[in-house]
Each structure stands twice: as C-alpha cells, then as structure tokens.
Enzyme design. Structure first.
Site, PDB file in Angstrom:
ATOM      1  N   GLY A 178       0.796  -1.234   0.000  1.00  0.00           N
ATOM      2  CA  GLY A 178       0.000   0.000   0.000  1.00  0.00           C
ATOM      3  C   GLY A 178       0.824   1.277   0.000  1.00  0.00           C
ATOM      4  NE  ARG A 231      -8.220 -20.592 -12.440  1.00  0.00           N
ATOM      5  CZ  ARG A 231      -8.295 -21.901 -12.228  1.00  0.00           C
ATOM      6  NH1 ARG A 231      -9.354 -22.415 -11.625  1.00  0.00           N
ATOM      7  NH2 ARG A 231      -7.323 -22.699 -12.603  1.00  0.00           N
ATOM      8  NE  ARG A 259      -5.991 -13.123  -6.025  1.00  0.00           N
ATOM      9  CZ  ARG A 259      -6.088 -14.365  -5.587  1.00  0.00           C
ATOM     10  NH1 ARG A 259      -6.554 -15.336  -6.360  1.00  0.00           N
ATOM     11  NH2 ARG A 259      -5.694 -14.673  -4.372  1.00  0.00           N
ATOM     12  CB  ILE A 260      -6.135 -10.959 -14.426  1.00  0.00           C
ATOM     13  CG1 ILE A 260      -4.646 -11.301 -14.434  1.00  0.00           C
ATOM     14  CG2 ILE A 260      -6.541 -10.347 -15.756  1.00  0.00           C
ATOM     15  CD1 ILE A 260      -4.278 -12.414 -15.370  1.00  0.00           C
ATOM     16  CG  LEU A 261     -10.376  -5.270 -12.960  1.00  0.00           C
ATOM     17  CD1 LEU A 261     -11.057  -5.749 -11.675  1.00  0.00           C
ATOM     18  CD2 LEU A 261     -10.072  -3.782 -12.865  1.00  0.00           C
ATOM     19  CG  ASN A 275      -1.347  -1.883 -13.413  1.00  0.00           C
ATOM     20  OD1 ASN A 275      -1.397  -1.994 -12.185  1.00  0.00           O
ATOM     21  ND2 ASN A 275      -0.541  -2.626 -14.160  1.00  0.00           N
ATOM     22  CG  HIS A 277       4.246  -3.188 -14.860  1.00  0.00           C
ATOM     23  ND1 HIS A 277       3.816  -4.392 -14.332  1.00  0.00           N
ATOM     24  CD2 HIS A 277       5.383  -3.458 -15.559  1.00  0.00           C
ATOM     25  CE1 HIS A 277       4.657  -5.349 -14.706  1.00  0.00           C
ATOM     26  NE2 HIS A 277       5.611  -4.804 -15.439  1.00  0.00           N
ATOM     27  CG  ASP A 313       1.439  -5.486 -17.094  1.00  0.00           C
ATOM     28  OD1 ASP A 313       0.584  -4.879 -16.430  1.00  0.00           O
ATOM     29  OD2 ASP A 313       2.176  -6.374 -16.609  1.00  0.00           O
ATOM     30  CD  GLU A 342       5.814   1.555  -8.732  1.00  0.00           C
ATOM     31  OE1 GLU A 342       5.878   0.675  -9.590  1.00  0.00           O
ATOM     32  OE2 GLU A 342       5.451   1.332  -7.556  1.00  0.00           O
TER      33      GLU A 342
HETATM   34  C1  GAR Z   1       4.276  -1.515  -7.044  1.00  0.00           C
HETATM   35  O1  GAR Z   1       5.649  -1.428  -7.236  1.00  0.00           O
HETATM   36  C2  GAR Z   1       3.592  -1.804  -8.370  1.00  0.00           C
HETATM   37  O2  GAR Z   1       4.264  -1.239  -9.454  1.00  0.00           O
HETATM   38  C3  GAR Z   1       3.648  -3.301  -8.412  1.00  0.00           C
HETATM   39  O3  GAR Z   1       3.365  -3.684  -7.096  1.00  0.00           O
HETATM   40  C4  GAR Z   1       3.913  -2.727  -6.207  1.00  0.00           C
HETATM   41  C5  GAR Z   1       2.889  -2.388  -5.158  1.00  0.00           C
HETATM   42  O4  GAR Z   1       3.487  -1.722  -4.098  1.00  0.00           O
HETATM   43  N1  GAR Z   1       2.734  -3.825  -9.344  1.00  0.00           N
HETATM   44  C6  GAR Z   1       2.970  -4.890 -10.119  1.00  0.00           C
HETATM   45  O5  GAR Z   1       3.981  -5.547 -10.055  1.00  0.00           O
HETATM   46  C7  GAR Z   1       1.854  -5.245 -11.085  1.00  0.00           C
HETATM   47  N2  GAR Z   1       2.310  -6.140 -12.081  1.00  0.00           N
HETATM   48  P1  GAR Z   1       2.624  -0.985  -2.988  1.00  0.00           P
HETATM   49  O6  GAR Z   1       1.581  -1.949  -2.509  1.00  0.00           O
HETATM   50  O7  GAR Z   1       3.626  -0.644  -1.925  1.00  0.00           O
HETATM   51  O8  GAR Z   1       2.023   0.239  -3.589  1.00  0.00           O
END
Ligand code: GAR
EC number: 2.1.2.2
Length: 360
Positions: A178, A231, A259-261, A275, A277, A313, A342
C-alpha cells in the site's frame, strides 16, 4: 435550558490543576495547536496524547496568532468556539488560549509532565526555544504520528473547491504494502491531487493496503478471491464491479493488485482504469518485473502508469519514469528505488487526469 459557553482556563488555573495532579503522583499532558475544523485525525491524535498521562490541557492558538501562522483567511472558527468544541472531547480536560507564536512562556508557567506533538517532527526538530523550556521543566516529549488522509487544509479545500463536483472519485485496488496508496493519500492531503478515494478493495484481507484505508476512514472492502492463489473468479469480478458502481467511482486505480481484472469492470470503466507497473513497459510485463530487468542485464529500469485493457500490461502508456540499475542491485533494492518514482508519478498522472482523458 441552554448551557453556558465554555470559558477557557488561565495558565495559572492550569498550573493549579498540574500541581494537584502532581501531589497525587499523576501526570498532566500538554499539547498545542490551531484545531480549526476538527476532524477524526485530531480526535485520534488527542486520544493518543491523553493516554500518555492522567489529564490533558490544550494550548490553543488565538485567532490573531493563527492569522500570523496561516494567513488572513484562517481561522474559520473563532477561538472561543474552537475552545468550546475541544473542551467537549473526552480526551480534553482543559483548554487555554495563547497569543504568542511559541508556547514557551506557557510551558514555563504550566510545567506539564508530558508534552505531545503531532506530525513530522522529531525531538531534535522542535523549536529550540520550546525545546529548552520543556527541558528546563523536565517534561517528557512524545511525537505522535498524524493520521494519513486527514487535515483541516484538505477539508477546507474539499468544501470550497468550485470544482467540488469535479473532484475525481477514485476506486483503488491493491493486494500488498500500500505504499503507492499512501502516496495518493498524501497527495490528496497536500492538495496536489483533487480527488477522493471513494472505496479501497483488496483480495488480501490482512493486507497493509486495506489497513491503510481503514485507518484513513476510507471504505475498505475485502473481496474473497476463493482458494486459487491466482484466479479471480466471476463472482469476485462481479462483486468488485458492484462496489465500484455503488461508490460512484470515476477512475479505477490498480496498485499492486495481483489478480487480473476482467469483465464487467473492463467495459464499465473502459479508458478509466489505470495500473502502475514496475518496469519501462513494454519491457518486462507481468510479475517480478524488477528481477526480470536485473536478469536481462538492463542498465535502466523504471515504472509505467498505463491504461488497463484485457491484454496484460499492454494498454496505452500515460507516463513513465526511469531509474538506473546499479551494480549489486537485488530485485528488492531495485524495486524500492522504482517505488520512489511510482510515488511521484501516479499522483501526478491522476492530478492531470482531465488532460489524459481528453488525449484518449
Ligand atoms: C508496485 O511497485 C507496483 O508497481 C507493483 O506492485 C507494487 C505495489 O506496491 N505492481 C505490479 O507488479 C503489477 N504487475 P505498494 O503496494 O507498496 O504500492
């Protein structure tokens, strides 16, 4: 029958209270602030502060000192009203109004046993004058964290924004830490992002993501994904869509949602699902992107904010930020460097949402 308005105490009266407590081996907590428009963050902070001792006094900034600190439009509420509302709280035993910029003289008169301060301070970054006064009266100093997502400034912004109807209602989905969610909440609190999180949804009941939502007072919903580790079945997909609709969400934000939306959300929110990534897409789609970047011996990595479509993605890229891959990087070290980017990129994309939508 109408009750009389509260009369704030004088510093001398509070000192008598302190001395009485002292002879009983009890402790007086002291905290100070503006407390202009009370919100749940204040209440929780004050409850925590009060729990440090046996009674608590609040030193409330006078109207004139608030104007000096925060500008001519504040406070919204007069000092007597602010004192009265505070005094009605369970955690508060006394309120004293003070006009100086610093609480130094008051600390010296009252001689509290415990001093509580909320926010980003450390004991060393307290005002040196106040710190010296606290040391000279032997007060214990406690710094308490502020509740994320709550502030008087953001409340006022929400109320006065003439685009109050135009504020984005976000529906956020996550499974893990989070940290991006907290970055969004911080951007909302600071006013950088004019949005509200209308609902937070997770497939992981005890995720830090959901805990963050709960403690920020945001509706936090666990959608049971069933027993399969990856799933996310039809019933769960439908439940997510229902929650998003019910919360009148404008934009769906996926942050580490593992999960895949799928339908019906993909159609209902087509062009309005983003999203984040941890790679420079189109490189390294799917899980473990930082590890894939290291294994591929890339010299840089980064993050991408993109629209979500049925293909994983692969939706339209809205923004990217790169970071170097350094010798000795592990996937974890690289990922945390990516996350720093991010935390800036995602709130920025959301704050420029109207621009992105018109470009779609
Ligand atoms: C983030 O780095 C996001 O880019 C990645 O999960 C992390 C969540 O971190 N997402 C993926 O890998 C999706 N394929 P957070 O819960 O600390 O925000």
């Amino acid at each position: 029958m109408t009750a009389d308005p509260y009369t704030p105490m004088t510093p001398e009266q509070v000192r008598l209270l302190r001395d009485r407590l002292h002879t009983q081996g009890k402790k007086l907590v002291f905290t100070n602030g503006v407390f202009d428009i009370l919100h749940a963050g204040h209440v929780r902070y004050l409850n925590e502060a009060r729990a440090l001792g046996d009674a608590m006094v609040i030193a409330l900034n006078s109207d004139a000192s608030v104007r000096e600190l925060k500008g001519p439009t504040r406070p919204v509420n007069h000092e007597n009203d602010r004192a009265e509302v505070l005094a009605a709280l369970r955690a508060v035993d006394a309120v004293v109004v003070f006009g100086d910029k610093r609480a130094t003289a008051l600390i010296e008169t009252i001689q509290p046993h415990i001093y509580a301060k909320g926010g980003d301070y450390t004991v060393d970054s307290l005002n040196p004058e106040e710190r010296a006064a606290l040391d000279s009266v032997g007060a214990e100093i406690h710094i308490l964290p502020l509740v994320p997502g709550r502030s008087t400034t953001s409340t006022i912004q929400r109320m006065t924004s003439d685009a109050s109807k135009g504020r984005l209602r976000l529906g956020v989905l996550g499974s893990g830490e989070g940290s991006n969610f907290r970055a969004i909440l911080a951007a909302i609190t600071s006013g950088q992002l004019e949005a509200d999180v209308a609902v937070a949804i997770s497939d992981v009941a005890d995720s830090k993501f959901l805990q963050t939502a709960r403690s920020a007072g945001i509706p936090a919903i666990h959608v049971d994904p069933g027993s399969h580790p990856k799933r996310f079945g039809e019933a769960a997909q439908k439940e997510v869509a229902d929650h998003l609709q019910r919360a009148r969400v404008d934009v769906v934000v996926l942050i580490g949602f593992m999960r895949i939306l799928k339908e019906p959300t993909l159609s209902q929110y087509s062009g309005r699902i983003v999203n984040v990534h941890p790679s420079l897409l189109p490189k390294h789609k799917g899980a473990n992107a930082p590890q894939l970047a290291i294994e591929a011996e890339d010299c840089e990595s980064g993050c991408t904010v993109h629209l979500v479509t049925a293909e994983i993605d692969a939706g339209r890229i809205l923004a990217q930020a790169s970071v170097p891959i350094l010798p000795g990087d592990t996937p974890e070290i690289l990922h945390s460097r990516i996350k720093e980017q991010e935390h800036r990129l995602l709130p920025r994309v959301l704050s420029e949402w109207k621009k992105h939508v018109s470009a779609i």
